[in-house]
Design an enzyme around this catalytic site. Sequence first.
Site, mmCIF file in Angstrom:
data_model
loop_
_atom_site.group_PDB
_atom_site.id
_atom_site.type_symbol
_atom_site.label_atom_id
_atom_site.label_comp_id
_atom_site.label_asym_id
_atom_site.label_seq_id
_atom_site.Cartn_x
_atom_site.Cartn_y
_atom_site.Cartn_z
ATOM 1 N N LYS A 189 -5.893 -2.922 15.132
ATOM 2 C CA LYS A 189 -4.794 -3.858 15.399
ATOM 3 C C LYS A 189 -4.555 -3.985 16.894
ATOM 4 C CE LYS A 189 -0.731 -2.641 16.004
ATOM 5 N NZ LYS A 189 0.629 -2.042 15.987
ATOM 6 N N CYS A 275 7.373 -17.180 -4.310
ATOM 7 C CA CYS A 275 6.846 -15.860 -3.944
ATOM 8 C C CYS A 275 6.516 -15.090 -5.217
ATOM 9 C CB CYS A 275 7.866 -15.087 -3.110
ATOM 10 S SG CYS A 275 7.349 -13.388 -2.734
#
Length: 281
Positions: A189, A275
Amino acid sequence: MCAAAPRGGGRAARRLGAATAGSRVPSAAPRYSRRTRRVPIAYEAEPKPESPGPKWEPENWQQQLERIREMRRHRDAPVDEMGVDKCYDTSAPPQVMRYQVLLSLMLSSQTKDQVTSAAMLRLRQRGLTVDSILQMDDATLGQIIYPVGFWRNKVKYIKQTTAILKQKYGGDIPGTVEELVKLPGVGPKMAHLAMNIAWNSVSGIAVDTHVHRITNRLKWVKKETRYPEETRVALEDWLPRDLWREINWLLVGFGQQTCLPVNPRCKECLNQDICPTAKRF
């Protein structure tokens, strides 16, 4: 937990990426052992040939993305005000700025943006450069960066990484993900964010805990992933490349304000009706 701004940092990003030629030495840095579980890392590779047949993509993802953009339009999350792209000295030489970007990323792991930003400010007040860190004793460095998460380990990693940068890269930072992740205390990351912010280059999607959590909740991965690096590979398989830079910034702020790790604010979320996991909460 820092993120990059969605449009490449403007003038500062161009300054950061300007001095690439002649500032890197291709020699690889030595590997250091880590206690965390290793997940295979895929580096920047040649684009895969398109496979025949329709490509998988999540249901409603474009509508979900537009609604997240709407929720993030005020840019008032911690990442917007104190993210890594706000932590370095924009008036410093490009090589120094790139080093400061890398250090802020190393400090940001398991640490809130507010704490990282404050630690970087204290470091910059002392003149934050490769040489200043090498000349600083460990106790002083620890006092300055405290209370970032795992600060004792970070003192060690910062000193080791800074020495490698001085010896192998002439005081600059590496210009590839493969070289960056070989540095002590630097994971995938951080490497992808460093490429984005420091070199103004999109090498991959930077997946932190927010991106990992939200993409699994939205079912933006074919099957549930357990580790951020798995999530990155799964996302890059279908998400258009022109969204790779923006998606980290969008989802980090969304995760800080709405899609929280515990007790997410589903009633405030514009995606509550589409969602897949909203009903769980």
